[in-house]
Design an enzyme around this catalytic site. Sequence first.
Site, PDB file in Angstrom:
ATOM      1  N   LYS A  29      34.715 -25.752  64.908  1.00 50.07           N
ATOM      2  CA  LYS A  29      35.396 -26.218  66.082  1.00 50.07           C
ATOM      3  C   LYS A  29      35.110 -26.131  67.376  1.00 50.07           C
ATOM      4  CE  LYS A  29      38.584 -27.197  68.418  1.00 50.07           C
ATOM      5  NZ  LYS A  29      38.562 -28.182  69.744  1.00 50.07           N
ATOM      6  N   GLY A  75      38.727 -18.201  72.647  1.00 52.40           N
ATOM      7  CA  GLY A  75      39.813 -18.900  73.065  1.00 52.40           C
ATOM      8  C   GLY A  75      40.426 -17.900  73.865  1.00 52.40           C
ATOM      9  N   SER A  76      41.455 -18.687  74.285  1.00 54.35           N
ATOM     10  CA  SER A  76      42.210 -17.918  75.565  1.00 54.35           C
ATOM     11  C   SER A  76      43.364 -16.755  74.549  1.00 54.35           C
ATOM     12  CB  SER A  76      43.354 -18.371  76.688  1.00 54.35           C
ATOM     13  OG  SER A  76      43.602 -20.088  75.763  1.00 54.35           O
ATOM     14  N   THR A  77      44.051 -15.930  74.739  1.00 51.03           N
ATOM     15  CA  THR A  77      45.282 -15.172  74.498  1.00 51.03           C
ATOM     16  C   THR A  77      46.366 -16.300  74.090  1.00 51.03           C
ATOM     17  OG1 THR A  77      44.228 -13.156  75.826  1.00 51.03           O
ATOM     18  CG2 THR A  77      47.097 -13.661  74.962  1.00 51.03           C
ATOM     19  N   GLY A 123      45.184 -18.029  70.945  1.00 45.46           N
ATOM     20  CA  GLY A 123      44.878 -17.315  70.467  1.00 45.46           C
ATOM     21  C   GLY A 123      46.091 -16.676  69.017  1.00 45.46           C
ATOM     22  N   GLU A 127      39.136 -13.397  68.524  1.00 46.60           N
ATOM     23  CA  GLU A 127      38.203 -13.435  70.810  1.00 46.60           C
ATOM     24  C   GLU A 127      38.742 -13.919  71.697  1.00 46.60           C
ATOM     25  OE1 GLU A 127      36.087 -11.271  70.162  1.00 46.60           O
ATOM     26  OE2 GLU A 127      35.665 -11.108  68.284  1.00 46.60           O
ATOM     27  N   CYS A 145      34.802 -14.267  79.452  1.00 49.58           N
ATOM     28  CA  CYS A 145      35.529 -13.477  78.942  1.00 49.58           C
ATOM     29  C   CYS A 145      35.133 -11.544  79.607  1.00 49.58           C
ATOM     30  CB  CYS A 145      35.321 -13.991  77.067  1.00 49.58           C
ATOM     31  SG  CYS A 145      34.409 -13.327  76.310  1.00 49.58           S
ATOM     32  N   GLU A 180      43.550 -13.470  83.889  1.00 46.77           N
ATOM     33  CA  GLU A 180      42.775 -14.008  83.866  1.00 46.77           C
ATOM     34  C   GLU A 180      42.416 -15.476  84.498  1.00 46.77           C
ATOM     35  OE1 GLU A 180      41.304 -15.664  80.236  1.00 46.77           O
ATOM     36  OE2 GLU A 180      39.640 -14.281  80.576  1.00 46.77           O
TER      37      GLU A 180
END
Length: 476
Positions: free
Chosen positions: A174, A227-229, A232, A249, A283, A380
């Site tokens: 995706k 992607g983003s934390t 995640g 990641e 990242c 971030e």
Amino acid sequence: MKIPTGLFVDGTWREATGGGRTPLVNPATEEVLAHVSAASVADVEAAVASAQAAWESGWRDLAPGRRAAVLYQVALSLRANVDELGRLEQSQVGKPIADARDEAGLAARVFEYYAGAISQFGGQTLPVGRGGFDFTLKQSMGVVAAIVPWNFPLPIAAWKAAPALAAGNAVVLKPASISPLTALRMAELATEAGLPPGVLQVLPGSGGVVGDALVTHPKVRKVSFTGSTEVGRHIMRLAAGNLTRVSLELGGKSPNIVFADADWEKAADSSPMSVFANTGQDCCARSRMFVERPVFERFVERFVAATRRLVVGDPSLESTQLGPMASAAQRDVVESFLADARSRGSTFACGGSRPGGRGFYLEPTVLLGVGSSDRCWREEIFGPVVAIVPFDDEAAMLREVNDSPYGLSGSIWTRDLSRALRVSRAVESGVLSINCHNSVHVEAPFGGFKTSGLGRDLGMAAMEGYTETKNVFVNA
Ligand code: NAD
């Protein structure tokens, strides 16, 4: 340049069930580029069923040499099409064309590496000492779901798909909803190059619909997410239901540490691109700079001068180094950080504004006087913003470096080898570079400590992450 707009399932194009479409906007021109099918839950069902069938009916049992031969052909095909892939990437996320072409070459290199890795990857024999013979098998898992972000759409799609396929799995990928084009074309090229239908599907669509349906699907055995934390965490919670394996990641807030004994002039000249490359949407962006006091002022002056020389503009031009941000929404996020920095009295050594004209551009911005509890220091930003602070004491600096929830990447600049090794052991992060900024090597593991992730992409570590280990004991 043909723009792919369907779903790629079972080796062919199809429209989304329900007819959903997502408009794609070229971030350099703000014009609508295409309307791409947005998959529904029914499409996820069909893609997973097709992947499961393709895995069971041959891909998992294909002789390793045959699997490698197919992946080599995929690599060749991607390499033969780097111009087209580069132009697709540039138009959907505003990446400078030279970078976009390089990234398409990297995707080809990833397939090439994993084609070779197949023959080097296997189990062990073990001295269990019970009058028999013990060995391990590395077995494919089945259907792997790969969920990827918009900042490096093609390379990250390749570095999930290639090792998963090399290990004998089938993949449903995706892409991020704003950047599906290169992953779609990659799957088409791979199929034309000989990848059996159903082994690699690409489902554009929203995270909440397609992503969640994939993560909770009982036939999906592994979710590989970048992607983003925040997302995640959500994926890890969802995956807990079926105890589906996950690798994550996630975000970063990486340090760039410059000691006074370093070739600080070289560091100052090269460091702007360690944070501003890809317009800061990286990242691994070194967004926190620590510079030892004796060279701080000269370093900042030189860093700002190098930043001012960066060529910001039309991403279709070969000379452009920084394009627009990938979306208006991401520029709004970054501007909220800049507003916060202004309200706290940080100094803008350069940048901080939109250059004007069309496109989601934002000037590369250097902040001084940022406090250690400020948002720009702790969170971030994912945009072209760096904060530079001086330090006096190595131990205190390291405490500050590690006082972050993130731990992805970073750079250390020094001529003292002992210090370089001491500091690289101390920094809590998954990837480090000494006297440079290179974080990604196809052959080496890539991933984060702490909330920057779980598991590793690239290298043999990624193959490991797409297999189950089975232990077999033979009574002799
Ligand atoms: P994101 O988390 O918003 O989206 C990533 C992917 O997840 C997209 O495909 C998105 O559609 C999907 N998604 C969104 N919501 C979902 C949900 N509820 N369920 C399932 N899937 C969902 O991230 P982004 O904005 O695309 O990318 C930027 C982030 O990615 C940054 O935080 C960056 O640091 C991180 N990133 C990390 C690495 C790394 O290797 N560590 C590499 C690149 C980007």
